[in-house]
Design an enzyme around this catalytic site. Structure first.
Site, PDB file in Angstrom:
ATOM      1  N   ASN A 394       0.612  -1.412   0.014  1.00 28.23           N
ATOM      2  CA  ASN A 394      -0.051   0.241  -0.389  1.00 28.23           C
ATOM      3  C   ASN A 394       0.948   1.523   0.202  1.00 28.23           C
ATOM      4  OD1 ASN A 394      -1.882   1.424   0.293  1.00 28.23           O
ATOM      5  ND2 ASN A 394      -2.922   0.609   1.409  1.00 28.23           N
ATOM      6  N   ASP A 395       1.493   1.837   1.513  1.00 33.21           N
ATOM      7  CA  ASP A 395       2.190   3.103   1.247  1.00 33.21           C
ATOM      8  C   ASP A 395       3.544   3.199   0.595  1.00 33.21           C
ATOM      9  OD1 ASP A 395       0.335   3.596   2.987  1.00 33.21           O
ATOM     10  OD2 ASP A 395       1.170   2.670   4.749  1.00 33.21           O
ATOM     11  N   VAL A 396       4.349   2.124  -0.117  1.00 35.09           N
ATOM     12  CA  VAL A 396       4.849   1.540  -0.623  1.00 35.09           C
ATOM     13  C   VAL A 396       4.992   2.402  -2.268  1.00 35.09           C
ATOM     14  CG1 VAL A 396       6.595   0.639   0.716  1.00 35.09           C
ATOM     15  CG2 VAL A 396       5.293  -0.584  -0.832  1.00 35.09           C
ATOM     16  N   ALA A 435       0.596   4.029   7.389  1.00 32.76           N
ATOM     17  CA  ALA A 435       0.580   4.990   7.607  1.00 32.76           C
ATOM     18  C   ALA A 435      -0.617   6.220   8.057  1.00 32.76           C
ATOM     19  CB  ALA A 435       1.910   5.637   6.817  1.00 32.76           C
TER      20      ALA A 435
END
Length: 465
Positions: A394-396, A435
């Protein structure tokens, strides 16, 4: 009783084996060999230490019994622990290393004659400094690792826990610790020593609670470093060469890994050390996510796109680990290869919950090492990729890291998944990642959301293929 010279030689051999172990663990291809070197080195260090203790005694018997109990527990955990729980296991082990350092420091302080450090109230100043630092770092490692374990396990919220003046309190406690160590060396009063340990336990909690769950990979490597320095400090107190070498290796390698990961996420290394990382403005993280239209599909759609592609890049994340989808993923890739599709894997340095988490899972599924690439090696390939299959990351993959200065992940290098011709994003829902922010990739025109459990969706794609 083994001679001092022979003891030093055996400790040197174990130290060399530990260095070779670290060297081997730096690459998936040599990781098994590295583990073997580490096991042999530790066996030599433990065996020589036991032999050097002298003839058979009641204490010697207690030592063997405790080693058997500990070894049995460790073996049981190793066989039973699922790969998804590996980050929590590592955090738990770090806590035990820290606690062991505290216990050894207490033993040395209460019985200095046994360790040739002097007598109660008249301990060598250098030894007092060493055991105080070892106990302080060990106590910080213990409680900090417990908090990391609770966050990773979901028992405690993964969101940063902050309050007004938190960093000033941490700074004040750090300065108080230094003053207490000074007065302990000057007066050798017992109460100063116990106060150092109590404050260190508290500081370990305060340093880790402001760090968000998304930052746990760096926290794990940082605590690894702390545990090493705690062991090294106690090694100096005991004048144990093997402990000094091992502690220094673990401490320095953990610090270097933390620095590399901080650089990879555009974070300040010193903020992480001081417990400042993750203390972002919660009003930014918790604002309501704007509802935007998304395109969703099913397994047949995904199978059609990938079967007719010339190249596919797989982007694994923590969702893959939770669903234990790595074996199904490998089966899907094999099916694609039979259709002449080129498939590679893209690994972000902080994907998952600990360094190398995705690499370990893919290795468990026997994914060839030459198909797995790190961010720097593969990021340019997304522009020429037909399909990117994002499974649980997700965040990456969030493009906001490059466009929104107000975002808590702004400046973090991400995988350029959005540049692919088509993106297949496997996720249970549109919920944000660790995050706490929405992923702009969900709403791109070239993204097709596959709302399902990662393993179930991958298995359905296999059937469609």
């Amino acid at each position: 009783m083994i001679s001092a010279n022979l003891l030093a030689i055996f400790y040197l051999i174990s130290g060399v084996l530990f260095i070779l172990a670290l060297r081997g663990l730096s690459s998936p291809e040599t990781s098994r060999q590295g583990n073997l070197f580490g096991i042999i080195g530790m066996a030599i260090a433990i065996g020589v230490t036991i032999v050097s203790a002298g003839s058979f005694s009641v204490g010697f018997l207690y030592l063997l019994i405790l080693m058997l109990i500990g070894g049995a527990i460790g073996t049981f955990i190793a066989f039973k622990i699922p790969m998804t729980a590996m980050p929590e296991l590592v955090a738990g082990f770090h806590s035990l290393v820290g606690l062991a350092a505290v216990f050894v420091a207490i033993s040395a302080f209460l019985n200095p004659e046994i360790f040739n450090l002097g007598s109660p109230g008249n301990i060598k100043i250098a030894s007092l400094i060493e055991m105080s630092l070892g106990a302080a770092i060990g106590a910080i490692t213990f409680t900090g690792s417990i908090i990391a374990f609770l966050k990773l396990r979901g028992i405690m919220s993964g969101s940063p826990i902050t309050f007004f003046g938190q960093h000033y309190l941490n700074l004040a406690l750090g300065l108080i610790l230094l003053c207490l160590i000074f007065y302990l060396c000057k007066t050798q009063i017992d109460s100063w020593f116990w106060t150092i340990i109590i404050i260190s336990f508290l500081l370990g909690v305060l340093l880790i609670i402001p760090i968000g769950g998304a930052d746990m990979p760096v926290v794990i490597s940082m605590l690894n470093s702390y545990s090493g320095w705690a062991a090294a400090g106690i090694g100096f107190t005991l004048e144990n060469t093997a402990l000094i070498i091992t502690g220094a290796l673990v401490g320095s390698s953990g610090a270097i890994l933390s620095y590399i990961m901080c650089k990879g996420m555009n974070r300040s290394f010193f903020n992480v050390i001081l417990g400042g990382w993750g203390a972002t403005d919660q009003s930014t993280l918790n604002k309501s996510i704007e509802q935007k239209p998304v395109k969703s599909g099913n397994a047949d759609d995904a199978a059609f796109l990938m079967k007719n592609a010339s190249s596919v890049i797989i982007v694994p994340g923590y969702g893959m680990a939770v669903a234990q989808a790595q074996h199904a993923l490998r089966e899907m890739v094999d099916a694609l290869k039979k259709n002449g599709v080129k498939v590679t894997y893209a690994i972000h340095p902080v994907a998952g919950r600990m360094p190398g988490h995705m690499n370990v899972l893919l290795a468990e599924a026997n994914v060839p090492y030459d198909e797995v690439f790190e961010l720097e090696e593969i990021n340019n390939d997304f522009a020429n990729c037909d399909v990117a299959y994002v499974i649980g990351a997700n965040d990456v993959t969030n493009p906001i890291a490059k466009s929104d200065p107000q975002s808590p992940i702004y400046g973090m290098p991400i995988l350029d998944v959005e540049k692919s011709k088509s993106v297949l994003f496997v996720k249970r829902s549109l919920s944000p990642g660790y995050a706490g922010i929405d992923n702009d990739l969900f709403y791109r025109d070239n993204t097709l959301m596959l709302f399902a459990d990662a393993k179930k969706m991958t298995e359905e794609i296999i059937k469609s293929l």
